[in-house]
Write an enzyme that holds these catalytic residues in place. Structure first.
Site, PDB file in Angstrom:
ATOM      1  CE  LYS A  41     113.522  19.557  88.847  1.00 21.69           C
ATOM      2  NZ  LYS A  41     113.551  19.102  90.092  1.00 21.69           N
ATOM      3  CG  HIS A  80     106.906  13.185  93.745  1.00 21.15           C
ATOM      4  ND1 HIS A  80     107.610  13.183  95.024  1.00 21.15           N
ATOM      5  CD2 HIS A  80     107.745  13.649  92.737  1.00 21.15           C
ATOM      6  CE1 HIS A  80     108.831  13.670  94.679  1.00 21.15           C
ATOM      7  NE2 HIS A  80     108.861  13.876  93.176  1.00 21.15           N
TER       8      HIS A  80
HETATM    9  C1  CAP Z   1     113.904  15.464  90.029  1.00 19.14           C
HETATM   10  C2  CAP Z   1     113.076  15.620  91.015  1.00 19.14           C
HETATM   11  C3  CAP Z   1     112.397  14.658  91.876  1.00 19.14           C
HETATM   12  C4  CAP Z   1     113.312  13.535  92.404  1.00 19.14           C
HETATM   13  C5  CAP Z   1     112.466  12.760  93.360  1.00 19.14           C
HETATM   14  C6  CAP Z   1     113.683  16.533  92.320  1.00 19.14           C
HETATM   15  O1  CAP Z   1     114.698  16.345  89.551  1.00 19.14           O
HETATM   16  O2  CAP Z   1     111.882  16.477  90.751  1.00 19.14           O
HETATM   17  O3  CAP Z   1     111.466  15.116  92.702  1.00 19.14           O
HETATM   18  O4  CAP Z   1     113.549  12.525  91.453  1.00 19.14           O
HETATM   19  O5  CAP Z   1     113.365  11.602  93.913  1.00 19.14           O
HETATM   20  O6  CAP Z   1     113.094  17.439  92.768  1.00 19.14           O
HETATM   21  O7  CAP Z   1     114.877  16.236  92.689  1.00 19.14           O
HETATM   22  P1  CAP Z   1     116.248  16.557  88.856  1.00 19.14           P
HETATM   23  P2  CAP Z   1     112.889  10.012  93.788  1.00 19.14           P
HETATM   24  O8  CAP Z   1     115.722  15.662  87.641  1.00 19.14           O
HETATM   25  O9  CAP Z   1     116.248  17.848  88.562  1.00 19.14           O
HETATM   26  O10 CAP Z   1     117.054  15.756  89.828  1.00 19.14           O
HETATM   27  O11 CAP Z   1     112.256   9.939  92.084  1.00 19.14           O
HETATM   28  O12 CAP Z   1     113.875   9.313  93.880  1.00 19.14           O
HETATM   29  O13 CAP Z   1     111.528   9.833  94.663  1.00 19.14           O
HETATM   30 MG    MG Z   2     110.866  16.897  92.267  1.00 15.85          MG
END
Ligand code: CAP
Ligand code: MG
Length: 407
Positions: free
Chosen positions: A146, A262
């Site tokens: 990130k 993903h």
């Molecule tokens: C998490 C994440 C993932 C999400 C997707 C985001 O980041 O990278 O893409 O987890 O959701 O961009 O939100 P954070 P899921 O840890 O900063 O929240 O796993 O429910 O499909």
């Molecule tokens: Mg993500």
């Protein structure tokens, strides 16, 4: 033609769909009939081209209850083996848009063995991931670089070294990072895999990097081959934006690499509890086609998803299924160290735990963030209350002070 067959007993060769249906200004049974017709052999009117031979391919509604739960059996001859797209064009296609249907949700599917075994399933499964990383019991500690998009390969390289050294096992690109002008795929892969090798030589740990190969199918293959050529063990695919055919194209290359699935965009299908397709169905199809790891939700994090849904989906991914390898669930989205004990209590140890913001937002920096995640995992696995563990682990303490976790 009559599709309602209350006395019908589905046989082992039927594909069974469980739907929730709300009719629009017609009776539930009429609506269910329209669904059964449209999803198998029929249309809005009787056909002169229909024959008794073709009628045998018709869907059979063998259960309807007042709450809108409708079970339909489809003869397996309706489906082309090894083709999820075709299957969905029937059982989850036109039916979502029919005027006679107010809402319809595909809640679950049971596939006959013949259909299941027409797919390869994961090349590398859940147990292979444990073997590759030599992490036997605890959840894997993962993160997403990130900010999502914006870092350069050189920046990611430096960050990768810091967080892997501090205990992270598994890193991945974000869903919307592929190959951008400031961060070319090939450059990033070479640089991060170089760090993966460095960690192997310095710490004798097999850490994993999941670069996002999401792109048109031919480009994805080139990218996957590039990763393999440089010693990478894993690729990430945004399975729903890429589509089933794209996922299967990569799986069918037998690259012997982890395919990290993903699910960006899934909520367009899964979120409305009355309409769409459940995450359980998406997980079944993803396993069938062959992901090795799949995002399924966290219950406790930032993304919507009930405990029942996530637990049921994860249990399916790990269960035995006609010889199709089990898949590792990925818990991601709004996670931070303070949530990990709760998460592990609900979902168990067989997980990849991904903290993005919950690592890169740590007040003392990313190395402390990585350590705090490992400390929280250790506390959870050892069943030590996080409050006690935090007393003698300063990184975990700082994370809890910022984001909470004692309640
Ligand atoms: C998490 C994440 C993932 C999400 C997707 C985001 O980041 O990278 O893409 O987890 O959701 O961009 O939100 P954070 P899921 O840890 O900063 O929240 O796993 O429910 O499909
Ligand atoms: Mg993500």
């Amino acid at each position: 033609m009559n599709y309602i067959k209350p006395d019908y007993e589905p046989d082992a060769d039927d594909l069974i769909c469980k739907y929730y249906i709300e009719p629009n200004k017609i009776s539930l049974s009429k609506c269910a009939e329209q669904v059964a017709a449209e999803s198998s052999i029929g249309t809005w009117t009787e056909l002169t081209t229909m024959s008794s031979r073709i009628k045998k391919l018709g869907a059979r509604i063998f259960e309807i209850n007042k709450n809108g739960i409708v079970k339909i059996a489809y003869p397996s001859d309706l489906f082309e083996y090894g083709n999820v797209s075709q299957m969905l064009s029937g059982i989850a296609g036109n039916i979502f848009g029919m005027r006679g249907v107010k809402n319809i949700r595909l809640l679950d599917i049971e596939l006959p063995k013949s259909v299941v075994n027409s797919f390869k399933g994961p090349d590398v499964g859940f147990r292979d991931i444990r073997k590759m990383t030599k992490i036997k019991i605890r959840p894997l500690a993962g993160t997403i670089y990130k900010p999502k998009v914006g870092l350069t390969p050189n920046e990611m390289r430096k960050l990768a070294y810091k967080i892997y050294s501090a205990g992270i096992d598994y890193t991945k690109d974000d869903e919307n990072l592929s190959s951008m002008k400031f961060n070319k795929f090939e450059d990033r892969v070479i640089k991060i895999l170089d760090i993966v090798d460095k960690i192997k030589s310095e710490q004798n740990r097999n850490v994993i990097y999941a670069p996002n190969i999401t792109a048109p199918a031919n480009k994805m293959l080139k990218r996957a081959e590039f990763v393999k050529k440089h010693g990478g063990k894993c690729v990430m695919i945004d399975i729903l934006t890429v589509g089933w055919s794209g996922l299967q194209y990569i799986r069918d290359q037998n690259l012997k690499m982890i395919i990290h699935g993903h699910r960006a965009g899934h909520a367009a299908f899964t979120r409305n509890k009355k309409h769409g397709i459940s995450m359980l169905v998406i997980a079944k199809l993803a396993r069938l086609v062959g992901v090795s790891a799949l995002h399924t939700g966290t219950v406790v994090g930032k993304m919507e998803g009930t405990k029942k849904e996530v637990v049921e989906t994860n249990n399916f991914l790990r269960s035995s299924w006609n010889g199709i390898k089990p898949v590792m669930p990925v818990a991601s989205g709004g996670l931070h160290p303070g949530l990990i004990p709760k998460l592990v209590k609900i979902l168990g140890n067989d997980l990849i735990i991904n903290c993005g913001g919950g690592l890169w937002g740590h007040p003392s920096g990313c190395e402390a963030g990585a350590k705090a995640i490992r400390q929280a995992i250790d506390a959870a696995v050892k069943n030590i209350p996080i409050k006690n563990y935090a007393e003698c682990h300063k990184e975990l303490r700082a994370a809890i002070n910022k984001w909470g976790g004692l309640k």
